[in-house]
Design an enzyme around this catalytic site. Sequence first.
Site, short mmCIF file in Angstrom:
data_model
loop_
_atom_site.label_atom_id
_atom_site.label_comp_id
_atom_site.label_asym_id
_atom_site.label_seq_id
_atom_site.Cartn_x
_atom_site.Cartn_y
_atom_site.Cartn_z
CD GLN A 1 2.78 -31.14 -0.45
OE1 GLN A 1 3.42 -30.83 -1.45
NE2 GLN A 1 2.13 -30.55 0.39
CD GLN B 1 -2.16 -26.89 -10.07
OE1 GLN B 1 -1.21 -26.82 -9.10
NE2 GLN B 1 -1.80 -26.75 -11.15
CG HIS C 1 0.54 -35.28 -5.11
ND1 HIS C 1 1.38 -34.73 -4.12
CD2 HIS C 1 -0.41 -34.11 -5.44
CE1 HIS C 1 1.07 -33.46 -3.79
NE2 HIS C 1 0.11 -33.08 -4.38
CB SER D 1 -1.47 -30.47 -3.07
OG SER D 1 -0.47 -30.57 -4.05
CG LEU D 2 -1.25 -24.96 -4.17
CD1 LEU D 2 -1.28 -23.67 -3.09
CD2 LEU D 2 -1.75 -25.19 -5.34
NE ARG E 1 4.66 -28.31 -3.77
CZ ARG E 1 3.10 -28.64 -4.32
NH1 ARG E 1 2.61 -27.92 -4.99
NH2 ARG E 1 2.73 -29.83 -3.60
#
Length: 315
Positions: free
Chosen positions: A252, A10, A203, A94-95, A119
């Site tokens: 995660q 992102q 996170h 991340s994603l 998500r």
Amino acid sequence: MAFAFIFPGQGSQFVGMGQALADAFPAAREVFDRVDTALEQKLSDLMWTGEVDELTLTANTQPALMACSLAAMAALDAEFGVNITDAKFVAGHSLGEYSALAAAGSLTIEDTAKLLRIRGNAMQSAVPVGAGAMAALLGASVEDAEAACAVGSEKGIVQIANDNATGQIVLSGEVAAVEAAAQAARDAGVKKAMMLNVSAPFHCDLMKPAADAMEGALAEACILPPLVPVVNNIQARPISDPDDLREDLVKQVTGRVRWRESIEWMAGDGSVDTFAEPGCGKVLTVMLRRIVKGVSGNQLDTPDALKAFAKEIKG
């Protein structure tokens, strides 16, 4: 040449993302069509001509970035003969880890789009607006950041969210705790500590409701062994077992993105000398320069960039 594909997270999104790939390559267009169908939404229209405020909603940004990355991968394969199995590893920020898994054949494009929609919604709704915050520490070591978090934790939850690159660490947690940690970092002489304009505190432990939602969604998802090992955010080491991948995707959500360590491992023990960032922009390519010296970074976000990379790989 040993190379790895690294997939952005992102922050790399922009209106117009991926349109040049879709216009140039039928295989790329097919990926966008498949994501649109899976989500029952013309996400591609939003990506190419929509309003930036709507595109940056987490539930839209996450599948959009994945679609862009997978479109670049599909075009590389169909048009230039560069396949995922030519790479030594894949990794995603991340994603981007979901994009990496889809590229490596562990997840279908359709399932990945649906998981990222879940998500995105879950992460956005996990914390009331205004209750969470994130801050970037520039010029800080992990030890500096942990010391700042120890001070900030007297005010509430605060922890390292992203260890992005040498001297670039992001904190996440409750507003008062993050502010206190940022001030502690400044007091300790860290070059810069600045609050970030984000929609949620990603996170960190505040994301536990989102982790629970992903645990349920991932339990029902079919995850196959990847065609190439995935260097994942939780372990910063290559993982291929589907059960381990599933478990770490849940961890995660609240855990630290160990990106610096992932790149260091691939460039060191993994002997990778070339990295390619398919999809949007060059955030990860720029980070490379701060993490390791002597490696090549390639942003794969235009038809010309794909062609040039394929020529480099195939000779």
